[in-house]
Design an enzyme around this catalytic site. Structure first.
Site, PDB file in Angstrom:
ATOM      1  N   HIS A  27       0.820  -1.217   0.000  1.00  0.00           N
ATOM      2  CA  HIS A  27       0.000   0.000   0.000  1.00  0.00           C
ATOM      3  C   HIS A  27       0.847   1.256   0.000  1.00  0.00           C
ATOM      4  O   HIS A  27       1.957   1.300   0.523  1.00  0.00           O
ATOM      5  CB  HIS A  27      -0.968   0.017   1.200  1.00  0.00           C
ATOM      6  CG  HIS A  27      -0.347   0.384   2.519  1.00  0.00           C
ATOM      7  ND1 HIS A  27       0.009   1.664   2.857  1.00  0.00           N
ATOM      8  CD2 HIS A  27      -0.048  -0.385   3.614  1.00  0.00           C
ATOM      9  CE1 HIS A  27       0.501   1.693   4.088  1.00  0.00           C
ATOM     10  NE2 HIS A  27       0.491   0.454   4.571  1.00  0.00           N
ATOM     11  N   CYS A  28       0.314   2.289  -0.659  1.00  0.00           N
ATOM     12  CA  CYS A  28       0.825   3.654  -0.520  1.00  0.00           C
ATOM     13  C   CYS A  28      -0.230   4.366   0.313  1.00  0.00           C
ATOM     14  O   CYS A  28      -0.420   4.005   1.469  1.00  0.00           O
ATOM     15  CB  CYS A  28       1.070   4.300  -1.886  1.00  0.00           C
ATOM     16  SG  CYS A  28      -0.185   3.958  -3.143  1.00  0.00           S
TER      17      CYS A  28
END
Length: 569
Positions: free
Chosen positions: A510-511
């Site tokens: 994830h960002c």
């Protein structure tokens, strides 16, 4: 087929339709009453720095028989980074075929017209610079506009760079000019008979194969057949006649840019050829590079007009906001060239197989050699400098699906967890996904807005690998990510055997929202380790994570990275 299927106005892509107007321009040579002008102002122009000048205007110039519509895929990629301007030259595309006198289509007349259109849209008062992007004969027109040694107009003072796609070196002998003019004197009805014969076979006609190659995909052939149909014979003849030089005492004048014009350029120049181009040989790129490079060896080390700073020089404000790239009044001269591999033909600027690569290469050239302010990544960072996780972004985050479907048998894309969220906090995540997602790689730049200990305590291992938002990861970041995933997968395989894990275990990445940086790095891994092509990796991610990689410059960067194409500077 009905002719309406090939009507230029009816077949214009939506972007072109929305941002076009019909305008009248009068020059010293003629009045052009019905010119179609495409102009889209940068949507954030008023919020970006305007000192010492606004972000440069990108001006697109089509070639003989071309139109603004041919630039549509490039405009889709480049309108997010700058205001963009293009014009259907008289009688081309949607523009009216007026006036009809042949002198109005000479190269000098077209140059004067282009200057009028550019000056009508350039922010003259603010000293806005211009970058020219030309295709085929449009590249020659751009070179003439930019040439300071024998200036046709005063616009050359504001031109910061030039991109020439399928350019021609413009080498004509008096004998060749006489032969071509004789051919252009053939009666128009005979021309039309030859063109009809040349279009026999539709998508498999000689005219289509000549421009895009017999092996081109069906969509590229369809576009080329449509563009061939839209090109008007009387307009083509006038422009072709006007492009030929006139000889007086053995010296040429007027006409399209010859090597002496190219040699006179003192700005960043990017030349792109197509390996399979049967209209303009990719060898023309080499001829132009030779005269530009020879001149560069004498002048290339000179400082530019801004004290010798290069276009990539940056200063970082004390407030910690994104750095402010230098905007030179006259960027240092550099010559960059590349030849796109098969199936790149003369239509490489609109062929689906080559456009993403071309768009990425142009974006790189602009941000590296003209100004870093033409980097979409920098612009988005600058615009978002007030912080990521305030209330205005919370609703957007809530509307994003927490976890994607499986990607390549290796990954799941997720959005960042939030400690205070009731549905997507570490405790709930472990309960819902702990049997599937065994490791989480957090690629956000900032500290997470959740406590990673909550994952670790639940048996999900947390790995921090920070990258900047809005900016495609660089070579070092890509390499590090691939190596990290390799290490995690090796450890997972050992634990799967020892602990009897079910099939389908994955690595979560994830960002902030799990789309752009996440999709980019996941796609890199799929290409480099799992045998995917760039297109297959992008599509696999989009299928598992609907809408996929949202920023086009991220997708373009992937196509460029894995195309095998290299530019020579």
């Amino acid at each position: 087929m009905a002719s309406s299927q090939y009507d230029a106005k009816a077949t214009d892509p939506p972007l072109i339709q929305r941002c076009s107007n019909i305008k009248t321009y009068t020059t010293s040579r003629a009045t052009y009453p019905e010119l179609r002008v495409f102009f889209r102002k940068h949507q954030h122009a008023d919020n970006l720095p305007t000192s010492p000048a606004p972000v440069p205007l990108l001006v697109f110039v089509h070639g003989l028989g071309g139109s603004v519509a041919q630039f549509s895929p490039l405009l889709t990629s480049l309108t997010p980074i700058a205001s963009c301007l293009a014009v259907d030259l008289p009688g081309c595309g949607v523009s009216g075929f007026e006036p009809r006198k042949w002198d109005a289509y000479s190269t000098d007349a077209i140059i004067e017209l282009l200057e009028a259109v550019v000056e009508d849209h350039r922010d003259v008062a603010a000293g806005q610079g211009v970058v020219l992007i030309g295709h085929s004969m449009g590249s020659s027109l751009a070179a003439l506009l930019a040439n300071p040694r024998d200036p046709k107009t005063s616009l050359h003072n504001y031109i910061l760079g030039l991109v020439a796609i399928c350019p021609t070196a413009g080498q004509f002998t008096p004998e060749k000019v006489r032969m071509l003019r004789a051919g252009l004197c053939i009666p128009e009805f005979i021309f039309n008979m030859w063109r009809a014969w040349d279009r026999r076979g539709g998508l498999e006609s000689p005219s289509v194969h000549r421009f895009v190659g017999a092996g081109a995909d069906a969509e590229t052939k369809r576009l080329q057949y449509m563009y061939n149909f839209q090109s008007k014979t009387p307009v083509w003849r006038r422009m072709a006649w006007g492009a030929l030089p006139k000889y007086s005492n053995g010296a040429p004048s007027n006409g399209i840019a010859a090597l002496d014009v190219w040699a006179g350029l003192d700005i960043p120049v990017f030349l792109v050829g197509g390996t399979d181009d049967q209209v303009v040989s990719h060898g023309e790129v080499d001829k132009i590079v030779s005269v530009l490079a020879g001149d560069r060896s004498e002048n290339g080390s000179e400082a530019n007009d801004d004290g010798g700073k290069s276009s990539s020089d940056e200063s970082t404000p004390s407030n910690g906001a994104a750095g402010l790239p230098h905007l030179p009044q006259h960027p240092k001269k550099v010559v960059v060239s590349t030849k796109l591999p098969s199936p790149a033909g003369h239509g490489l600027l609109y062929a689906p197989a080559t456009v993403p690569i071309l768009a990425g290469l142009i974006s790189d050239f602009l941000s590296t050699h003209v100004t870093g302010r033409l980097s979409l990544g920098w612009q988005l960072q600058y615009l978002c400098r007030d912080g990521k996780w305030d209330v205005k972004n919370l609703e957007k985050w809530r509307n994003v699906a927490p976890v994607s479907g499986p990607i390549g048998g290796v990954f799941r894309a997720i959005k960042t967890l939030r400690e205070v969220d009731e549905e997507h906090c570490p405790k709930v995540f472990v309960e819902k996904w702990g049997k599937v997602i065994k490791d989480v790689i957090d690629i956000s730049h900032d500290n997470p807005v959740y406590n990673p200990d909550g994952l670790e305590q639940g048996g999900v291992h947390y790995h921090k690998y920070g990258t900047l938002s809005k900016v495609p990861p660089n070579e070092t970041e890509i390499r590090g990510f691939v190596e990290l995933v390799d290490k995690i997968r090796a450890e997972q395989k050992k634990k799967a055997r020892l602990e009897g894990w079910d099939e389908g275990y994955a690595i979560g990445v994830h960002c902030h929202y799990g789309f752009n940086r996440t999709g980019f790095l996941v796609a890199c891994y799929l290409v480099e380790r799992c045998g995917f092509t760039a297109k297959e990796a992008i599509e696999a991610f989009a299928k598992a994570r609907p809408n996929g990689i949202r920023h086009e410059h991220f997708r373009d960067r992937l196509y460029v990275r894995y195309s095998g194409v290299k530019s020579d500077a």
